[in-house]
Scaffold this motif. Structure first.
Motif, PDB file in Angstrom:
ATOM      1  N   ASN A 203       0.785  -1.229   0.000  1.00 26.62           N
ATOM      2  CA  ASN A 203       0.000   0.000   0.000  1.00 26.62           C
ATOM      3  C   ASN A 203       0.821   1.287   0.000  1.00 26.62           C
ATOM      4  O   ASN A 203       0.250   2.371  -0.121  1.00 26.62           O
ATOM      5  CB  ASN A 203      -0.947   0.007   1.207  1.00 26.62           C
ATOM      6  N   GLU A 204       2.160   1.169   0.116  1.00 30.49           N
ATOM      7  CA  GLU A 204       2.960   2.392   0.219  1.00 30.49           C
ATOM      8  C   GLU A 204       2.891   3.251  -1.047  1.00 30.49           C
ATOM      9  O   GLU A 204       3.013   4.473  -0.978  1.00 30.49           O
ATOM     10  CB  GLU A 204       4.410   2.056   0.557  1.00 30.49           C
ATOM     11  N   LYS A 205       2.681   2.637  -2.197  1.00 31.91           N
ATOM     12  CA  LYS A 205       2.650   3.393  -3.448  1.00 31.91           C
ATOM     13  C   LYS A 205       1.267   3.973  -3.752  1.00 31.91           C
ATOM     14  O   LYS A 205       1.126   4.759  -4.682  1.00 31.91           O
ATOM     15  CB  LYS A 205       3.103   2.496  -4.606  1.00 31.91           C
ATOM     16  N   SER A 206       0.257   3.584  -2.971  1.00 30.56           N
ATOM     17  CA  SER A 206      -1.091   4.074  -3.253  1.00 30.56           C
ATOM     18  C   SER A 206      -1.637   4.920  -2.113  1.00 30.56           C
ATOM     19  O   SER A 206      -2.844   5.122  -2.005  1.00 30.56           O
ATOM     20  CB  SER A 206      -2.034   2.889  -3.512  1.00 30.56           C
ATOM     21  N   GLN A 207      -0.759   5.418  -1.270  1.00 26.78           N
ATOM     22  CA  GLN A 207      -1.193   6.241  -0.146  1.00 26.78           C
ATOM     23  C   GLN A 207      -1.747   7.584  -0.618  1.00 26.78           C
ATOM     24  O   GLN A 207      -1.204   8.204  -1.518  1.00 26.78           O
ATOM     25  CB  GLN A 207      -0.028   6.496   0.813  1.00 26.78           C
ATOM     26  N   SER A 208      -2.822   8.003   0.017  1.00 26.57           N
ATOM     27  CA  SER A 208      -3.355   9.343  -0.207  1.00 26.57           C
ATOM     28  C   SER A 208      -2.767  10.282   0.837  1.00 26.57           C
ATOM     29  O   SER A 208      -2.494   9.879   1.970  1.00 26.57           O
ATOM     30  CB  SER A 208      -4.884   9.344  -0.070  1.00 26.57           C
ATOM     31  N   THR A 209      -2.571  11.537   0.476  1.00 26.30           N
ATOM     32  CA  THR A 209      -2.104  12.515   1.445  1.00 26.30           C
ATOM     33  C   THR A 209      -3.290  13.029   2.250  1.00 26.30           C
ATOM     34  O   THR A 209      -4.446  12.954   1.816  1.00 26.30           O
ATOM     35  CB  THR A 209      -1.414  13.702   0.761  1.00 26.30           C
ATOM     36  N   SER A 210      -2.998  13.574   3.418  1.00 26.38           N
ATOM     37  CA  SER A 210      -4.058  14.156   4.247  1.00 26.38           C
ATOM     38  C   SER A 210      -4.764  15.280   3.502  1.00 26.38           C
ATOM     39  O   SER A 210      -5.985  15.455   3.617  1.00 26.38           O
ATOM     40  CB  SER A 210      -3.464  14.689   5.551  1.00 26.38           C
ATOM     41  N   ASP A 211      -4.010  16.040   2.707  1.00 30.18           N
ATOM     42  CA  ASP A 211      -4.597  17.145   1.961  1.00 30.18           C
ATOM     43  C   ASP A 211      -5.559  16.643   0.882  1.00 30.18           C
ATOM     44  O   ASP A 211      -6.607  17.251   0.639  1.00 30.18           O
ATOM     45  CB  ASP A 211      -3.495  17.997   1.333  1.00 30.18           C
ATOM     46  N   GLU A 212      -5.203  15.534   0.233  1.00 24.70           N
ATOM     47  CA  GLU A 212      -6.084  14.954  -0.781  1.00 24.70           C
ATOM     48  C   GLU A 212      -7.392  14.476  -0.157  1.00 24.70           C
ATOM     49  O   GLU A 212      -8.482  14.654  -0.724  1.00 24.70           O
ATOM     50  CB  GLU A 212      -5.384  13.789  -1.484  1.00 24.70           C
ATOM     51  N   ILE A 213      -7.283  13.891   1.018  1.00 31.14           N
ATOM     52  CA  ILE A 213      -8.480  13.421   1.716  1.00 31.14           C
ATOM     53  C   ILE A 213      -9.331  14.604   2.148  1.00 31.14           C
ATOM     54  O   ILE A 213     -10.557  14.598   2.018  1.00 31.14           O
ATOM     55  CB  ILE A 213      -8.080  12.551   2.922  1.00 31.14           C
ATOM     56  N   ALA A 214      -8.669  15.655   2.648  1.00 27.95           N
ATOM     57  CA  ALA A 214      -9.384  16.858   3.077  1.00 27.95           C
ATOM     58  C   ALA A 214     -10.145  17.486   1.925  1.00 27.95           C
ATOM     59  O   ALA A 214     -11.264  18.007   2.103  1.00 27.95           O
ATOM     60  CB  ALA A 214      -8.402  17.857   3.680  1.00 27.95           C
ATOM     61  N   GLU A 215      -9.584  17.457   0.730  1.00 29.75           N
ATOM     62  CA  GLU A 215     -10.239  18.016  -0.451  1.00 29.75           C
ATOM     63  C   GLU A 215     -11.548  17.274  -0.751  1.00 29.75           C
ATOM     64  O   GLU A 215     -12.572  17.892  -1.069  1.00 29.75           O
ATOM     65  CB  GLU A 215      -9.302  17.945  -1.649  1.00 29.75           C
ATOM     66  N   VAL A 216     -11.518  15.952  -0.630  1.00 29.45           N
ATOM     67  CA  VAL A 216     -12.735  15.166  -0.870  1.00 29.45           C
ATOM     68  C   VAL A 216     -13.777  15.460   0.208  1.00 29.45           C
ATOM     69  O   VAL A 216     -14.981  15.547  -0.077  1.00 29.45           O
ATOM     70  CB  VAL A 216     -12.412  13.660  -0.905  1.00 29.45           C
ATOM     71  N   ILE A 217     -13.333  15.631   1.449  1.00 34.21           N
ATOM     72  CA  ILE A 217     -14.266  15.932   2.536  1.00 34.21           C
ATOM     73  C   ILE A 217     -14.949  17.276   2.300  1.00 34.21           C
ATOM     74  O   ILE A 217     -16.156  17.432   2.523  1.00 34.21           O
ATOM     75  CB  ILE A 217     -13.536  15.907   3.892  1.00 34.21           C
ATOM     76  N   LEU A 218     -14.188  18.260   1.823  1.00 33.62           N
ATOM     77  CA  LEU A 218     -14.775  19.568   1.503  1.00 33.62           C
ATOM     78  C   LEU A 218     -15.803  19.429   0.390  1.00 33.62           C
ATOM     79  O   LEU A 218     -16.894  20.020   0.460  1.00 33.62           O
ATOM     80  CB  LEU A 218     -13.672  20.548   1.092  1.00 33.62           C
TER      81      LEU A 218
END
Length: 281
Positions: A212-227
């Motif tokens: 899974n190390e190559k498919s990790q999402s960043t916290s910022d990417e996750i935050a963008e989806v939450i917004l």
């Protein structure tokens, strides 16, 4: 200007989301267990940093009341505070089990229960529950964590039907592997008298990390989806994040149940699964 209350904003997804909403023009009530240690989020009049213990109803109500007093109302709640315990179930202590469910499950229920009267009074609101890919698929060594996330998935999906009557939007956020060092900082089983699982735990966690190390999402990417989810009025319930989550959910949806289980065994614990197959022949 809309206002969101977010739990667990001291680091990771919570902190990234607090920043994301602030930059998007929202008021943010950023809550955490130790606000006295927080400096970065205190530099805006549109940001209120508050102490909130999800296991303490008085603490929860104080944070809600302070947010309403400062900003007039709260439009959205994001339940995010939580942690993971990895390792074989038998090695976990009763204290570990209770702490995990108190935060990851009862914590979500506590904060949700506290905010719903305010949402009903306003005639609207948005509830965003951060779940995980681990709320719909499972990995070795994560049985307790999955138990809490499956509980949140079931609770939130059912709640979404109830709250249609109150004009309250409900969203489930399902990130996959992230860059938050969640696995590395998670508590392993504490019962050191059981050594049988040590090799299994080590190999399973190392395999999970490599895959899974190559498919990790960043916290910022996750935050963008939450917004995006907070602003989405389409009625969509689940928001899937990460290529790993999409891949595994696709496998679960296109394979038979047994095919999928055997696929996961062969992918994440091949050393143990292959040995079992060979000894069964």
């Amino acid at each position: 200007m809309k206002t969101i209350l977010i739990t667990g904003t001291s680091s990771g997804i919570g902190k990234a989301t607090a920043k994301k909403f602030l930059n998007a023009g929202w008021n943010v009530i950023a809550t955490m267990r130790s606000p006295e240690k927080e400096e970065e989020l205190k530099n805006s009049n549109a940001m209120l940093v508050m102490k909130l213990e999800v296991t303490d109803m008085n603490s929860i109500q104080k944070a809600i009341d302070a947010g309403i007093e400062k900003f007039g109302k709260i439009d959205a709640l994001m339940n995010n505070a939580g942690f993971g315990t990895f390792g074989a179930f038998e090695t976990a202590t009763q204290k570990q089990v209770e702490e995990l469910f108190n935060v990851n499950v009862y914590g979500y229920l506590n904060v949700t229960r506290a905010i719903l009267p305010h949402f009903r009074e306003n005639g609207k609101g948005t509830l965003l529950n951060v779940s995980s890919q681990g709320g719909r698929i499972t990995f070795p060594t994560c049985s307790l964590y999955h138990a809490t996330k499956f509980a949140i998935e079931g609770f939130t999906e059912s709640l979404s039907y109830e709250l249609i009557s109150e004009n309250i939007e409900v969203k489930i956020i399902e990130p996959g592997a992230t860059d938050t060092s969640f696995v590395g900082s998670a508590n392993m089983g504490e019962n050191d008298s059981i050594i049988n699982y040590q090799k299994f735990d080590k190999i399973a966690l190392e395999t999970y990390g490599k895959l899974n190390e190559k498919s990790q999402s960043t916290s910022d990417e996750i935050a963008e989806v939450i917004l995006e989810a907070a602003n989405d009025k389409s009625g969509q319930l689940r928001y899937i994040i990460g290529e790993d989550t999409k891949r595994l959910l696709n496998a679960r949806n296109t394979m038979t149940d047994q095919e999928y289980v055997d696929y996961m065994r062969g992918t994440y614990i091949p050393e143990f699964w292959d040995k079992k197959i060979n000894t069964s022949i």
